[in-house]
Write a protein that holds these residues in place. Structure first.
Motif, PDB file in Angstrom:
ATOM      1  N   MET A 354       0.861  -1.194   0.000  1.00 26.39           N
ATOM      2  CA  MET A 354       0.000   0.000   0.000  1.00 26.39           C
ATOM      3  C   MET A 354       0.899   1.246   0.000  1.00 26.39           C
ATOM      4  O   MET A 354       1.591   1.532   0.981  1.00 26.39           O
ATOM      5  CB  MET A 354      -0.915  -0.017   1.227  1.00 26.39           C
ATOM      6  N   ALA A 355       0.891   1.971  -1.123  1.00 24.00           N
ATOM      7  CA  ALA A 355       1.883   3.048  -1.321  1.00 24.00           C
ATOM      8  C   ALA A 355       1.776   4.135  -0.257  1.00 24.00           C
ATOM      9  O   ALA A 355       2.797   4.652   0.213  1.00 24.00           O
ATOM     10  CB  ALA A 355       1.700   3.645  -2.712  1.00 24.00           C
ATOM     11  N   CYS A 356       0.555   4.496   0.133  1.00 25.23           N
ATOM     12  CA  CYS A 356       0.402   5.593   1.105  1.00 25.23           C
ATOM     13  C   CYS A 356       0.986   5.192   2.458  1.00 25.23           C
ATOM     14  O   CYS A 356       1.701   5.974   3.097  1.00 25.23           O
ATOM     15  CB  CYS A 356      -1.074   5.962   1.241  1.00 25.23           C
ATOM     16  N   GLY A 434     -10.297   5.059   0.369  1.00 26.54           N
ATOM     17  CA  GLY A 434      -9.064   5.407  -0.336  1.00 26.54           C
ATOM     18  C   GLY A 434      -9.223   6.638  -1.212  1.00 26.54           C
ATOM     19  O   GLY A 434      -8.231   7.286  -1.572  1.00 26.54           O
ATOM     20  N   ILE A 437      -7.585   9.699   0.247  1.00 30.30           N
ATOM     21  CA  ILE A 437      -6.118   9.728   0.095  1.00 30.30           C
ATOM     22  C   ILE A 437      -5.759  10.080  -1.351  1.00 30.30           C
ATOM     23  O   ILE A 437      -4.822  10.842  -1.610  1.00 30.30           O
ATOM     24  CB  ILE A 437      -5.520   8.374   0.545  1.00 30.30           C
ATOM     25  N   HIS A 443      -0.288   9.418  -3.970  1.00 32.69           N
ATOM     26  CA  HIS A 443       0.115   8.045  -3.634  1.00 32.69           C
ATOM     27  C   HIS A 443      -0.560   6.991  -4.513  1.00 32.69           C
ATOM     28  O   HIS A 443       0.066   6.022  -4.926  1.00 32.69           O
ATOM     29  CB  HIS A 443      -0.219   7.727  -2.171  1.00 32.69           C
ATOM     30  N   CYS A 444      -1.846   7.201  -4.784  1.00 33.14           N
ATOM     31  CA  CYS A 444      -2.599   6.141  -5.485  1.00 33.14           C
ATOM     32  C   CYS A 444      -2.088   5.954  -6.920  1.00 33.14           C
ATOM     33  O   CYS A 444      -2.219   4.860  -7.480  1.00 33.14           O
ATOM     34  CB  CYS A 444      -4.083   6.465  -5.491  1.00 33.14           C
ATOM     35  N   CYS A 447       0.362   3.217  -6.924  1.00 33.50           N
ATOM     36  CA  CYS A 447       0.028   2.074  -6.053  1.00 33.50           C
ATOM     37  C   CYS A 447      -0.537   0.925  -6.874  1.00 33.50           C
ATOM     38  O   CYS A 447      -1.190   1.152  -7.894  1.00 33.50           O
ATOM     39  CB  CYS A 447      -1.005   2.531  -5.023  1.00 33.50           C
ATOM     40  N   PHE A 449      -2.938  -0.845  -5.990  1.00 34.95           N
ATOM     41  CA  PHE A 449      -4.383  -0.920  -5.757  1.00 34.95           C
ATOM     42  C   PHE A 449      -5.086   0.281  -6.391  1.00 34.95           C
ATOM     43  O   PHE A 449      -4.454   1.289  -6.728  1.00 34.95           O
ATOM     44  CB  PHE A 449      -4.667  -0.950  -4.251  1.00 34.95           C
ATOM     45  N   PRO A 451      -8.065   3.053  -5.738  1.00 33.68           N
ATOM     46  CA  PRO A 451      -8.882   3.586  -4.643  1.00 33.68           C
ATOM     47  C   PRO A 451     -10.384   3.550  -4.926  1.00 33.68           C
ATOM     48  O   PRO A 451     -11.200   3.642  -4.005  1.00 33.68           O
ATOM     49  CB  PRO A 451      -8.389   5.028  -4.498  1.00 33.68           C
ATOM     50  N   CYS A 460      -8.704  -1.318  -3.316  1.00 36.49           N
ATOM     51  CA  CYS A 460      -7.898  -0.598  -2.320  1.00 36.49           C
ATOM     52  C   CYS A 460      -8.339  -1.080  -0.933  1.00 36.49           C
ATOM     53  O   CYS A 460      -9.536  -1.027  -0.601  1.00 36.49           O
ATOM     54  CB  CYS A 460      -8.153   0.896  -2.472  1.00 36.49           C
ATOM     55  N   PRO A 461      -7.418  -1.528  -0.102  1.00 33.51           N
ATOM     56  CA  PRO A 461      -7.801  -2.007   1.223  1.00 33.51           C
ATOM     57  C   PRO A 461      -8.539  -0.943   2.040  1.00 33.51           C
ATOM     58  O   PRO A 461      -9.445  -1.264   2.810  1.00 33.51           O
ATOM     59  CB  PRO A 461      -6.461  -2.382   1.870  1.00 33.51           C
ATOM     60  N   PHE A 462      -8.172   0.324   1.874  1.00 31.29           N
ATOM     61  CA  PHE A 462      -8.873   1.385   2.621  1.00 31.29           C
ATOM     62  C   PHE A 462     -10.354   1.422   2.204  1.00 31.29           C
ATOM     63  O   PHE A 462     -11.233   1.524   3.037  1.00 31.29           O
ATOM     64  CB  PHE A 462      -8.238   2.755   2.335  1.00 31.29           C
TER      65      PHE A 462
HETATM   66  S1  SF4 Z   1      -4.891   2.901  -3.666  1.00 32.71           S
HETATM   67 FE1  SF4 Z   1      -5.442   2.665  -1.533  1.00 32.71          FE
HETATM   68  S2  SF4 Z   1      -3.664   1.667  -0.606  1.00 32.71           S
HETATM   69 FE2  SF4 Z   1      -2.984   2.459  -2.578  1.00 32.71          FE
HETATM   70  S3  SF4 Z   1      -2.146   4.487  -2.131  1.00 32.71           S
HETATM   71 FE3  SF4 Z   1      -4.295   4.780  -2.662  1.00 32.71          FE
HETATM   72  S4  SF4 Z   1      -5.370   4.729  -0.717  1.00 32.71           S
HETATM   73 FE4  SF4 Z   1      -3.342   3.876  -0.340  1.00 32.71          FE
END
Ligand code: SF4
Ligand SMILES: Cc1cc2nc3c(=O)[nH]c(=O)nc-3n(C[C@H](O)[C@H](O)[C@H](O)COP(=O)(O)OP(=O)(O)OC[C@H]3O[C@@H](n4cnc5c(N)ncnc54)[C@H](O)[C@@H]3O)c2cc1C
Length: 495
Positions: A354-356, A434, A437, A443-444, A447, A449, A451, A460-462
């Motif tokens: 998870m990049a963030c 996500g 974020i 960040h996404c 990543c 994942f 968001p 995205c796990p968030f």
């Molecule tokens: S996709 Fe989700 S896990 Fe990845 S950087 Fe964005 S918020 Fe964080």
């Protein structure tokens, strides 16, 4: 024969202020100062190397300064052969050399430390004079009076009370600019181009004292988290004043607009980086707030930035201290959302896809620093959504940041970030998917994942955990009118 003394003045690692109340009536002919480096303070939580280094180096510099000013100082070093490793043990060791009529100290920040020092004084049958900590704008009694009879405690009302009482950002009894709060203007992101020409942070090459401490910490606490390779924090008052002055001149004008924004690899942005110096008491909050207000009055910083900054110090910092001291010791055990999952291992390494989270944790371990939104809406949010035990998370926050002291860390973690106090500190859980974020950072983009997705291998796990959190706690959250919109969105998804 032990030497008679009037007062033995106890100065803790986060009380490095020559103007502290404990030193007000100090007489070098009759009194002496006691300071001690003890392993207990680095091991009761698994204190990161940056955090231990900043405390020990600032203590050594302060003790040298006191000696140069003619104060007699008993100082225990961590590497003294007979160091007992505890505050109680080191006081006992000093009391074998001197016989004071009383122990004197400024009220400590931590409940645990106050209990321990009270019991030391009892054991040695010595009176302990605990004096108000005049570093703060308000006393705990002021906060208790404010809280009396209120169903809910809210920062906004305490903050306004302090603005009125101190006259800060007030003109003829009215808030400057006609409003108390400029939050709406302080939520910008950087846009596609990212942060442009951010001034470099004010950092200091380690001097001989700091180098010695770094060497000691690398040996004594070799397995503790993080690295001290990049150490550059202020450890003296002149250095702390330089950080403050350069922040006011170079970063404050943009502070408000980009207060909540994040960007991959950008650690320092437009924040002040003064929390550590403030919490060690190298800086006084009055001088920090006065410098910010002066920048508004002389036209060098806009009101929304200045009010946003002052709100953090005159508002949040005083408010969380009041919460801590009026709610402890039960507060430490609160777990209103019944969260019991263990803290994921990657919080200690940054090793996650998870990049963030990877970015926030990596910079935390490298520098002992992350800004508020990284703590609240990245590391805190993930723990909240996944039901991590607030007590385990509290130990992490207390361990890894250079500014971490329990009176400020605990209400922020347990109350603001985890809602584990059931709403004492915050009016609702700070939850988001996500997409938040994604809006506030880049960040996404890098990543693996997505968001926008809440299911499937790229979810995205968030985002996935956000909806699961709402479902899991729907019954409790439905009683909170501020959760109405989020729960309505959940209902829409279910039909
Ligand atoms: S996709 Fe989700 S896990 Fe990845 S950087 Fe964005 S918020 Fe964080
Ligand atoms: C989970 C969590 C844990 C935290 N733990 C700590 C901690 O251990 N020690 C600590 O000092 N702050 C803590 N904070 C508050 C805040 O994140 C830090 O004060 C801030 O990031 C420090 O960076 P800075 O000096 O660049 O602050 P800036 O963004 O420049 O803000 C200016 C100052 O305002 C004060 N401040 C800002 N927000 C808060 C707040 N919520 N509570 C109290 N004071 C505040 C700090 O003294 C800070 O230096 C925590 C926040 C969260 C969400």
């Amino acid at each position: 024969m032990t030497q008679p003394l009037r007062h033995l003045v106890l100065i803790l690692g986060d009380q490095l202020d020559e103007l502290a109340s404990a030193l007000q009536d100090f007489d070098p002919q009759r009194d002496a100062i006691w300071m001690a480096e003890v392993a207990e303070e680095s091991t009761h939580v698994w204190s990161a190397k940056q955090r231990t280094t900043v405390f020990l180096s600032a203590m050594r510099h302060f003790a040298d300064h006191l000696r140069a000013c003619g104060y007699p100082v008993f100082y225990s070093r961590l590497d003294d052969a007979d160091n007992t490793g505890t505050l109680a043990g080191e006081i006992a060791r000093t009391l074998r050399q001197v016989t004071p009529c009383a122990l004197v100290m400024t009220a400590p920040g931590d409940w645990r430390v106050l209990q321990s020092l009270r019991s030391v004084a009892r054991d040695h049958q010595l009176p302990l004079d605990v004096r108000d900590d005049t570093h703060f704008f308000s006393t705990v009694r002021d906060f208790a009076r404010h809280a009396e009879g209120r169903k809910q405690l809210r920062l906004e009302f305490f903050y306004r009370e302090l603005r009125q009482r101190t006259g800060i950002l007030m003109d003829e009894g009215k808030p400057v600019g006609g409003q108390w709060n400029f939050d709406a203007e302080n939520r910008g992101s950087f846009g596609r181009q990212g942060p442009v020409a951010v001034p470099p942070p004010t950092r200091f090459a380690p001097d001989t004292i700091t180098q010695e401490v770094i060497a000691l910490v690398n040996v004594r606490f070799a397995t503790h988290p993080g690295s001290v390779a990049s150490f550059g924090w202020p450890v003296t008052r002149p250095q702390a004043l330089q950080v403050l002055q350069e922040f006011i001149a170079q970063r404050l004008p943009q502070f408000g607009q980009y207060q909540d924004a994040m960007w991959e690899g950008e650690v320092w942005l437009y924040h002040s980086h003064v929390s550590c110096a403030l919490n060690l008491k190298l800086l006084n909050p009055r001088e920090v707030v006065a410098a910010a207000e002066a920048a508004y009055r002389d036209g060098s910083a806009p009101l929304e930035a200045v009010e946003g900054f002052i709100r953090q110090i005159l508002g949040w910092r005083e408010f969380v201290r009041g919460i801590y001291w009026t709610q402890m010791p039960d507060y430490l055990q609160r777990n209103a959302m019944a969260a019991h999952a263990p803290l994921p291992d990657f919080y200690w390494t940054g090793d996650t896809e998870m990049a963030c989270l990877r970015d926030a944790i990596t910079q935390t371990l490298q520098h002992g620093y992350a800004h508020h939104i990284q703590r609240l809406m990245v590391t805190g949010l993930y723990a909240l959504l996944t039901g991590v035990s607030p007590q385990q998370l509290h130990e992490w926050y207390l361990a890894v940041y250079v500014d971490a002291v329990e009176w400020v860390e605990l209400p922020n973690t347990l109350g603001m970030s985890q809602y584990a106090d059931g709403g004492v500190m915050a009016s609702k859980p700070y939850i988001a998917s996500g997409k938040y974020i994604d809006r506030m950072s880049n960040h996404c983009k890098g990543c693996r994942f997505d968001p926008a997705l809440d299911a499937g291998p790229d979810a995205c796990p968030f985002t996935a955990h956000y909806w699961a959190y709402l479902r899991r706690h729907e019954a409790v959250l439905a009683k909170n009118p501020r959760m109405g919109m989020q729960l309505k969105n959940l209902q829409r998804r279910l039909v």
